[in-house]
Design a protein around this motif. Structure first.
Motif, mmCIF file in Angstrom:
data_model
loop_
_atom_site.group_PDB
_atom_site.id
_atom_site.type_symbol
_atom_site.label_atom_id
_atom_site.label_comp_id
_atom_site.label_asym_id
_atom_site.label_seq_id
_atom_site.Cartn_x
_atom_site.Cartn_y
_atom_site.Cartn_z
ATOM 1 N N LEU A 111 -10.295 13.860 23.350
ATOM 2 C CA LEU A 111 -9.498 14.059 22.149
ATOM 3 C C LEU A 111 -9.186 12.717 21.527
ATOM 4 N N LYS B 193 -7.435 11.516 17.779
ATOM 5 C CA LYS B 193 -6.856 11.857 16.471
ATOM 6 C C LYS B 193 -7.024 13.342 16.145
ATOM 7 N N ASP B 194 -6.640 14.209 17.053
ATOM 8 C CA ASP B 194 -6.707 15.669 16.929
ATOM 9 C C ASP B 194 -8.121 16.228 16.821
ATOM 10 N N ARG B 195 -9.117 15.417 16.991
ATOM 11 C CA ARG B 195 -10.511 15.851 16.961
ATOM 12 C C ARG B 195 -11.047 15.898 18.395
ATOM 13 N N TYR C 113 -14.161 15.558 20.788
ATOM 14 C CA TYR C 113 -15.488 14.945 20.835
ATOM 15 C C TYR C 113 -16.188 15.343 22.116
ATOM 16 N N SER D 202 -15.097 6.982 15.776
ATOM 17 C CA SER D 202 -15.754 8.174 16.283
ATOM 18 C C SER D 202 -16.663 7.794 17.444
ATOM 19 N N CYS E 253 -18.366 15.241 17.192
ATOM 20 C CA CYS E 253 -17.115 15.953 16.941
ATOM 21 C C CYS E 253 -17.436 17.442 16.870
ATOM 22 N N GLY F 129 -14.993 19.917 17.084
ATOM 23 C CA GLY F 129 -13.892 20.709 16.567
ATOM 24 C C GLY F 129 -12.619 19.911 16.488
ATOM 25 N N LYS F 130 -11.536 20.643 16.264
ATOM 26 C CA LYS F 130 -10.228 19.999 16.196
ATOM 27 C C LYS F 130 -9.159 20.986 16.618
ATOM 28 N N THR G 62 -5.625 22.434 15.458
ATOM 29 C CA THR G 62 -4.810 22.537 14.249
ATOM 30 C C THR G 62 -3.367 22.172 14.569
ATOM 31 N N CYS H 165 -7.565 26.001 18.386
ATOM 32 C CA CYS H 165 -8.806 25.243 18.399
ATOM 33 C C CYS H 165 -9.724 25.797 17.323
ATOM 34 N N HIS I 63 -16.091 23.027 14.526
ATOM 35 C CA HIS I 63 -16.777 22.545 13.333
ATOM 36 C C HIS I 63 -18.244 22.932 13.404
#
Length: 180
Positions: free
Chosen positions: A39, A41-43, A45, A65, A69, A71-72, A74, A79, A82
């Protein structure tokens, strides 16, 4: 960059299992090495473990990065996957939908798949099941949620929604037009 907590891992694996079932473990222990989820920054990887070790050479603020990535999380903790996760979901997908060429273009514009645009659907697909949408020549173009089971699709009205749109490969182009 940090490892996912147990709760975050459960939420991510639950989301991934909607599309690929028990094949989630195949994402971690791959023949070409071990892969991990991190994780930043809320993303979320997805990267090879050796790449993650190399990122420790950079300060957190300098790291933009790494890996892919997928997903993220919210603001409320859900979850969201992307479209970049498609390359990892498609080979392991248990439930698939194939769209006809006209419906394929409509799906790539962000619309749902209708019964009239349905080419094929996997036989064991249930309603509300995560599916990967393919073109008729087996190229994955996105993912969504089945609105009807495979059996219900056969009797459905031609204008009935068969698959709800979640993400498609055309999103990148649509988002780029908003930036310029």
């Amino acid at each position: 960059m940090r490892p996912l907590t147990d709760d975050e891992t459960k939420r991510l694996f639950k989301k991934l299992s909607v599309y690929i079932g028990d094949n989630v473990k195949l994402l971690i222990d791959r023949p070409d090495g071990n892969y991990v989820f991190r994780l930043h920054k809320d993303r979320i990887y997805y990267a090879k473990e050796s790449l993650v070790k190399l990122t420790s050479n950079f300060a957190r603020k300098q790291l933009i990065s790494f890996g892919t990535c997928i997903g993220k999380f919210t603001k409320n903790g859900a979850c969201r996957l992307h479209i970049t996760a498609l390359d990892f979901l498609a080979p392991y997908a248990k439930h698939k939908v194939w769209a006809k060429p006209g419906a394929e273009q409509s799906f790539l514009y962000g619309n749902h798949v209708l019964k009239s645009g349905l080419g094929r659907i996997a036989e064991n697909t249930a309603a509300n099941q995560g599916v990967v949408i393919h073109s008729m020549n087996d190229m994955p173009i996105g993912f969504g949620v089945a609105a009807k089971s495979a059996q219900d699709c056969h009797q459905a009205d031609p204008m009935a929604i068969v698959c709800y749109h979640q993400a498609d490969v055309g999103e990148y182009l649509r988002s780029e037009t908003h930036l310029t």
